[in-house]
Enzyme design. Structure first.
Site, PDB file in Angstrom:
ATOM      1  N   CYS B 120      79.344  55.880  63.491  1.00  8.88           N
ATOM      2  CA  CYS B 120      78.593  55.504  62.276  1.00  8.88           C
ATOM      3  C   CYS B 120      77.199  54.954  62.660  1.00  8.88           C
ATOM      4  O   CYS B 120      77.016  54.031  63.395  1.00  8.88           O
ATOM      5  CB  CYS B 120      79.149  54.439  61.492  1.00  8.88           C
ATOM      6  N   CYS B 123      75.515  52.032  60.439  1.00  8.15           N
ATOM      7  CA  CYS B 123      75.616  50.696  60.559  1.00  8.15           C
ATOM      8  C   CYS B 123      76.789  50.751  61.516  1.00  8.15           C
ATOM      9  O   CYS B 123      76.815  51.317  62.552  1.00  8.15           O
ATOM     10  CB  CYS B 123      76.076  49.879  59.260  1.00  8.15           C
ATOM     11  N   SER B 124      78.134  50.349  60.896  1.00  8.53           N
ATOM     12  CA  SER B 124      79.324  50.497  61.953  1.00  8.53           C
ATOM     13  C   SER B 124      80.506  50.552  61.200  1.00  8.53           C
ATOM     14  O   SER B 124      81.602  50.107  61.398  1.00  8.53           O
ATOM     15  CB  SER B 124      79.387  49.353  62.876  1.00  8.53           C
ATOM     16  N   CYS B 125      80.322  51.802  60.114  1.00  8.62           N
ATOM     17  CA  CYS B 125      81.726  51.993  59.528  1.00  8.62           C
ATOM     18  C   CYS B 125      82.627  52.327  60.262  1.00  8.62           C
ATOM     19  O   CYS B 125      82.504  53.019  61.225  1.00  8.62           O
ATOM     20  CB  CYS B 125      81.333  52.966  58.308  1.00  8.62           C
TER      21      CYS B 125
END
Lengths: 94, 214, 102
Positions: B120, B123-125
């Protein structure tokens, strides 16, 4: 409401840089790919981010791009791909 | 000139006189205090209860890569299940007792000709409802920046070398879908039961940066 | 082109990936649990993402949970869940309690 694009259609991500919360990464703007699947309708994150309800929902596509088309200097094999999700209002016919 | 304060109480002078805005060194304990203060204040104000926070913590602890491994082991053992998993991952996960709500989970399949890797960049999905919290490297600037543009180099940093005739598919998990990789079942696992198969499916395999090792 | 925002880093140059990881500490889990427990009524994921993206680059470069803590407090103040004065008072109170306990 019918989908503007179908699986297999060639689409281009709009090359535009509005301010604010956007889920379309900078690196993919202006690039052309092929619709891989229609993911469904989702609340619009560009509205949710500011406390609105995200309605009406927007159609979300998963689009497949050739790596060599995204990155002019991509040094991997020509067949490599990158998939990501793009909302319909960020797409136009290629 | 506007004068605002951020969460840590720093004053920000939004002008252009280049006055000293030395970053204040704050240790981790300061952020721990922030977490505790948020908890107390949000409870006092009635936005959340201690029981709700406790149940959120318990839910988090119940989500680990072993759930993903269980799903993969079943897909390796049962071709009909694998088909259902690829077609409708949330429903297939439910079959083995894992509710991945609210994730719109998609399983991408490695084949002898194709390898998949998940990131991702914005962000950090991450498929938290299946695998729990993302690992540190998944959230790092290095991974988020580079795996889309030089994925083969990044995989090498995990010890994974892909032959040039394999198609590498990078999936940027940038909106509402969440992904896991269905790795190829390795040779040498013939006759293995699901539990033993699950033991070789690591979190890193499920993100696509490594391959299962027998 | 200068329109790329700081968090939008796909394709940017960066150093090697360190493949190691560690278990989240209790306060880091608490941060995550607070977001989840507040849910969409008080802390929508997209709102939190926006608050993270609006951090100055030096704050965005904080480690993950530290960055979340700063963005969450900013968001809660913006949404009026509590005021900056209430926050400052609560921080002072908790800091005092932590020091007394030490």
């Amino acid at each position: 409401m019918t989908a503007m694009f179908k699986v297999g259609d060639k689409v281009t991500v709009k090359r535009t840089h509005p301010p604010g919360h956007r889920r379309t990464p900078f690196y993919i703007r202006g690039k052309a790919g092929i619709v891989e699947r229609i993911a469904g309708n989702f609340a619009n994150p560009e509205e949710l981010a500011y406390g609105f309800d995200g309605e009406p929902r927007r159609r979300l596509y998963r689009v497949r791009f050739m790596q060599t088309e995204i990155w002019p200097r991509y040094d991997g094999p020509a067949q490599d791909t990158l998939d990501l999700e793009v909302f319909e209002h960020w797409l136009e016919p290629a | 000139m506007t004068d605002e304060r951020d969460a840590r109480g720093h004053h920000h002078h939004h002008d252009h006189d280049h006055d000293a805005h030395a970053p204040i060194e704050v240790g981790a304990s300061e952020y721990e205090i922030m977490a505790l203060a948020m908890r107390e204040l949000l409870i006092e104000k009635g936005y959340v209860t201690a029981a709700e926070i406790r149940s959120a913590l318990e839910y988090m602890d119940s989500r680990t890569p072993s759930l993903g491994a269980k799903v993969i082991a079943k897909a390796w053992s049962d071709p009909a299940y694998k088909k259902r998993l690829l077609e409708n991952a949330p429903a297939a996960c439910k079959e083995v007792g894992v509710d991945v709500t609210p994730a719109h989970l998609v399983v991408v399949e490695n084949t002898p000709a194709t390898h998949n890797v998940i990131v991702c960049t914005l962000c950090s999905c991450y498929p938290r409802s299946l695998l729990g919290l993302p690992p540190d490297w998944y959230k790092s600037k290095a991974y988020r920046s580079r795996v889309v543009i030089e994925p083969r180099k990044v995989l090498k940093e995990f010890g994974t070398e892909l032959p040039g005739d394999i198609t590498l598919r990078v999936h940027d998990s940038n909106a509402d879908l969440r992904y896991i990789v269905l790795p190829l079942r390795p040779k040498g696992t013939e006759g293995w039961g699901e539990e033993k198969l699950a033991s070789i499916v690591t979190r890193d395999c499920l993100v696509g940066v490594t391959l299962p090792v027998v | 082109m200068t329109d790329r925002r700081y968090h939008d880093m796909g394709g940017e140059p960066a150093g090697p990936v360190d493949p190691s990881t560690h278990e989240a500490e209790p306060w880091q889990k608490l941060i995550t649990a607070l977001r989840n427990a507040l849910g969409d009524d008080y802390c929508r994921v997209d709102e939190l993402r926006r608050a993270l993206e609006d951090l100055r680059p030096e704050d965005y470069d904080l480690p993950y949970f530290e960055r979340w803590a700063v963005a969450m407090v900013n968001l809660f103040c913006e949404k009026g869940l509590f005021s900056r004065a209430e926050w400052d008072a609560k921080m002072a109170e908790v800091r005092r309690k932590v020091q007394e306990a030490a």
